[in-house]
Design an enzyme around this catalytic site. Sequence first.
Site, PDB file in Angstrom:
ATOM      1  N   LYS A 215      -6.021   2.234 -23.229  1.00 50.21           N
ATOM      2  CA  LYS A 215      -7.262   2.460 -22.467  1.00 50.21           C
ATOM      3  C   LYS A 215      -8.115   3.436 -23.287  1.00 50.21           C
ATOM      4  O   LYS A 215      -7.841   4.631 -23.338  1.00 50.21           O
ATOM      5  CB  LYS A 215      -6.915   3.025 -21.081  1.00 50.21           C
TER       6      LYS A 215
ATOM      7  N   GLU B 140      -2.211  15.907 -24.107  1.00 49.79           N
ATOM      8  CA  GLU B 140      -2.897  16.800 -25.058  1.00 49.79           C
ATOM      9  C   GLU B 140      -4.303  17.019 -24.518  1.00 49.79           C
ATOM     10  O   GLU B 140      -5.058  16.057 -24.359  1.00 49.79           O
ATOM     11  CB  GLU B 140      -2.944  16.192 -26.461  1.00 49.79           C
TER      12      GLU B 140
ATOM     13  N   CYS C  74     -10.958  18.991 -30.646  1.00 50.96           N
ATOM     14  CA  CYS C  74     -10.120  19.802 -29.751  1.00 50.96           C
ATOM     15  C   CYS C  74      -9.636  21.049 -30.489  1.00 50.96           C
ATOM     16  O   CYS C  74      -9.321  22.055 -29.860  1.00 50.96           O
ATOM     17  CB  CYS C  74      -8.949  18.990 -29.235  1.00 50.96           C
TER      18      CYS C  74
ATOM     19  N   GLU D 287     -13.783  25.933 -22.077  1.00 56.35           N
ATOM     20  CA  GLU D 287     -14.052  24.952 -23.138  1.00 56.35           C
ATOM     21  C   GLU D 287     -15.448  24.367 -22.956  1.00 56.35           C
ATOM     22  O   GLU D 287     -15.805  23.917 -21.867  1.00 56.35           O
ATOM     23  CB  GLU D 287     -13.027  23.816 -23.099  1.00 56.35           C
TER      24      GLU D 287
HETATM   25  P1  NAP Z   1     -11.682  12.787 -20.469  1.00 56.24           P
HETATM   26  O1  NAP Z   1     -12.954  12.673 -19.710  1.00 56.24           O
HETATM   27  O2  NAP Z   1     -10.523  13.449 -19.824  1.00 56.24           O
HETATM   28  O3  NAP Z   1     -11.295  11.279 -20.844  1.00 56.24           O
HETATM   29  C1  NAP Z   1     -10.169  10.979 -21.632  1.00 56.24           C
HETATM   30  C2  NAP Z   1      -9.727   9.576 -21.311  1.00 56.24           C
HETATM   31  O4  NAP Z   1      -9.242   9.541 -19.969  1.00 56.24           O
HETATM   32  C3  NAP Z   1     -10.838   8.527 -21.376  1.00 56.24           C
HETATM   33  O5  NAP Z   1     -10.306   7.308 -21.826  1.00 56.24           O
HETATM   34  C4  NAP Z   1     -11.253   8.415 -19.919  1.00 56.24           C
HETATM   35  O6  NAP Z   1     -11.895   7.213 -19.585  1.00 56.24           O
HETATM   36  C5  NAP Z   1      -9.913   8.503 -19.255  1.00 56.24           C
HETATM   37  N1  NAP Z   1      -9.948   8.853 -17.843  1.00 56.24           N
HETATM   38  C6  NAP Z   1     -10.957   9.367 -17.107  1.00 56.24           C
HETATM   39  N2  NAP Z   1     -10.562   9.519 -15.818  1.00 56.24           N
HETATM   40  C7  NAP Z   1      -9.291   9.095 -15.755  1.00 56.24           C
HETATM   41  C8  NAP Z   1      -8.321   9.019 -14.724  1.00 56.24           C
HETATM   42  N3  NAP Z   1      -8.580   9.400 -13.481  1.00 56.24           N
HETATM   43  N4  NAP Z   1      -7.095   8.542 -15.035  1.00 56.24           N
HETATM   44  C9  NAP Z   1      -6.793   8.172 -16.290  1.00 56.24           C
HETATM   45  N5  NAP Z   1      -7.663   8.204 -17.306  1.00 56.24           N
HETATM   46  C10 NAP Z   1      -8.895   8.672 -17.034  1.00 56.24           C
HETATM   47  O7  NAP Z   1     -11.893  13.489 -21.884  1.00 56.24           O
HETATM   48  P2  NAP Z   1     -13.014  13.161 -22.969  1.00 56.24           P
HETATM   49  O8  NAP Z   1     -14.307  13.672 -22.473  1.00 56.24           O
HETATM   50  O9  NAP Z   1     -12.922  11.721 -23.380  1.00 56.24           O
HETATM   51  O10 NAP Z   1     -12.509  14.021 -24.216  1.00 56.24           O
HETATM   52  C11 NAP Z   1     -12.806  15.372 -24.388  1.00 56.24           C
HETATM   53  C12 NAP Z   1     -11.620  16.226 -24.001  1.00 56.24           C
HETATM   54  O11 NAP Z   1     -10.494  15.792 -24.744  1.00 56.24           O
HETATM   55  C13 NAP Z   1     -11.790  17.694 -24.349  1.00 56.24           C
HETATM   56  O12 NAP Z   1     -11.299  18.488 -23.283  1.00 56.24           O
HETATM   57  C14 NAP Z   1     -10.909  17.880 -25.584  1.00 56.24           C
HETATM   58  O13 NAP Z   1     -10.409  19.181 -25.779  1.00 56.24           O
HETATM   59  C15 NAP Z   1      -9.813  16.933 -25.292  1.00 56.24           C
HETATM   60  N6  NAP Z   1      -9.098  16.556 -26.507  1.00 56.24           N
HETATM   61  C16 NAP Z   1      -7.859  17.086 -26.715  1.00 56.24           C
HETATM   62  C17 NAP Z   1      -7.151  16.773 -27.858  1.00 56.24           C
HETATM   63  C18 NAP Z   1      -5.782  17.338 -28.104  1.00 56.24           C
HETATM   64  O14 NAP Z   1      -5.072  16.807 -28.942  1.00 56.24           O
HETATM   65  N7  NAP Z   1      -5.377  18.364 -27.390  1.00 56.24           N
HETATM   66  C19 NAP Z   1      -7.714  15.914 -28.805  1.00 56.24           C
HETATM   67  C20 NAP Z   1      -8.980  15.399 -28.562  1.00 56.24           C
HETATM   68  C21 NAP Z   1      -9.664  15.715 -27.405  1.00 56.24           C
HETATM   69  P3  NAP Z   1     -13.508   7.143 -19.509  1.00 56.24           P
HETATM   70  O15 NAP Z   1     -13.988   7.445 -20.856  1.00 56.24           O
HETATM   71  O16 NAP Z   1     -13.759   5.740 -19.067  1.00 56.24           O
HETATM   72  O17 NAP Z   1     -13.927   8.164 -18.492  1.00 56.24           O
END
Ligand code: NAP
Length: 481
Positions: A173, A248, A282, A383
């Site tokens: 996904k 993560e 991140c 963040e």
């Molecule tokens: P996000 O909004 O949490 O989305 C991540 C993924 O989860 C997307 O595919 C999203 O789909 C999906 N998602 C959304 N709601 C969901 C639910 N209820 N159940 C399951 N999946 C769901 O994060 P983002 O904005 O894409 O990414 C930014 C964040 O990622 C930041 O906080 C960053 O720090 C973190 N990050 C962490 C790492 C690490 O290794 N620690 C690496 C990279 C990024 P949709 O796009 O369709 O909403």
Amino acid sequence: MATTFPNYINGEWRKAEATFENRNPANTDELVGLFAKGSAADVNEAAAAAQAAFPGWSSMPGPARGALLFKVADILEKKFDQLGEEMTREEGKTLPEAKGEVRRAINIFRYFGGEGSRQGGMLVPSERDRVHMFAIRKAVGVTGLVTPWNFPIAIPAWKIAPALICGNTILVKPASAAPLCAWRIVEACHEAGIPKGVVNFIAGSGGTLGEALVHAAPLKAVSFTGSCEVGNWLHAEASKRRLRIQLEMGGKNPTIVLGDCDFTAAVENVANAAFFSTGQKCTATSRAIVEESIYDKFVEALVERTKKLKVGNGMEPGIDIGPAVDQGQLDTNLRYIEIGRKECGEPVVGGKRLTGGAYDKGFFVEPTVFAGATENMRIAQEEIFGPVLAVMKAKNFDDAMRIANNIPFGLSASIQTSNVSRVFDYVYKMEAGLLTVNLPSAGVEYQLPFGGTKDSSFGPKEQGPAAMEFYSDYKTVYLKY
Ligand code: NAP
């Protein structure tokens, strides 16, 4: 006419019933593509297909699975330039950064392809006579992989490749803001001849698909990278049915700058880690904690360096920083800049959305530095995920370490110093999963474990040999001969 990218279920590209748009954040007039909007029914069908494919795939010899991963790498390699350009168009990072990430994804497939011939278990002597005891690794089962937009090819690669080499079948996904790069990996899996049902891809709303995924009966595990909010919700749901889970999530990473550092390199490392990829890593630095002996000089040099950064469309040569990925992230950046103004006063550089000419078509914001921040301010605790840096003054090394650790997150950290004893103190006492020394806090390789600690992460680490921990389990055997 825009291309429509369908979902992939049970080895077939499914005709899209409904679609959503993938637009270029540097120029929203440009439609990168239309993506099929998956449904809960699609997730359930894909999970059933993955379950049916599991016995065949998991019993295939590891080297044979590895050969297929090598083919995937070769297919991606042939499209190297195209993939880099597509990433810049869908996510906004500069073309050199995008190509570097494509290279990393190819290397990840080769690395884990090799693991197919190396997967070891354990063999130890028994206390008993003529008993042979050993443990072998076995696949976990149907695994859901949920990925964010900020590393749109590397993160899918570092989940898909180890999941497959261990013998799991998968549902991918991707993030709605940048699904094309993950789609290209799945296309390469299809072209490489990975059997039907082993790899499934469903794009669409995270809420709808996430809910269906975590409750899909065949699912045994889920690996998630993204925000703390979504990760913590997934964890709660997954735990109700004892799914294996790996998270993560967010960070608020510090770089400690000590008086004895290589000054020029330290300024460069902080600017790089705070602003490259628009601060959307991140592992980006969002807190610079600077020893008071060099604080004023450091702020002054950082401001000068930041002023030289060129913001624009990442496809153009000479651009250092692209746009925010979408309107939502731009709004978050601007909201935190206003919070910073209230807490800390006017930023010493940046602080505005860029407008006029081509800027009006995209989500551009100036790289922004707040000086004189203190550790409990929101801009120093929460963040932001954009090019906004809080600079803080520390009395000395111990004070800097205390400030750096005074945070719920624990993803990455960096120190700039020439003092080896302090480096070792930092290595042992810093509460983060990824540490760098005299390097930017961001910029990791795939051959070692990756992941954080504290509220940033949960479960076994990703990448390197550690990736096998999550994607496989032990089976222990006692054999009398
Ligand atoms: P996000 O909004 O949490 O989305 C991540 C993924 O989860 C997307 O595919 C999203 O789909 C999906 N998602 C959304 N709601 C969901 C639910 N209820 N159940 C399951 N999946 C769901 O994060 P983002 O904005 O894409 O990414 C930014 C964040 O990622 C930041 O906080 C960053 O720090 C973190 N990050 C962490 C790492 C690490 O290794 N620690 C690496 C990279 C990024 P949709 O796009 O369709 O909403």
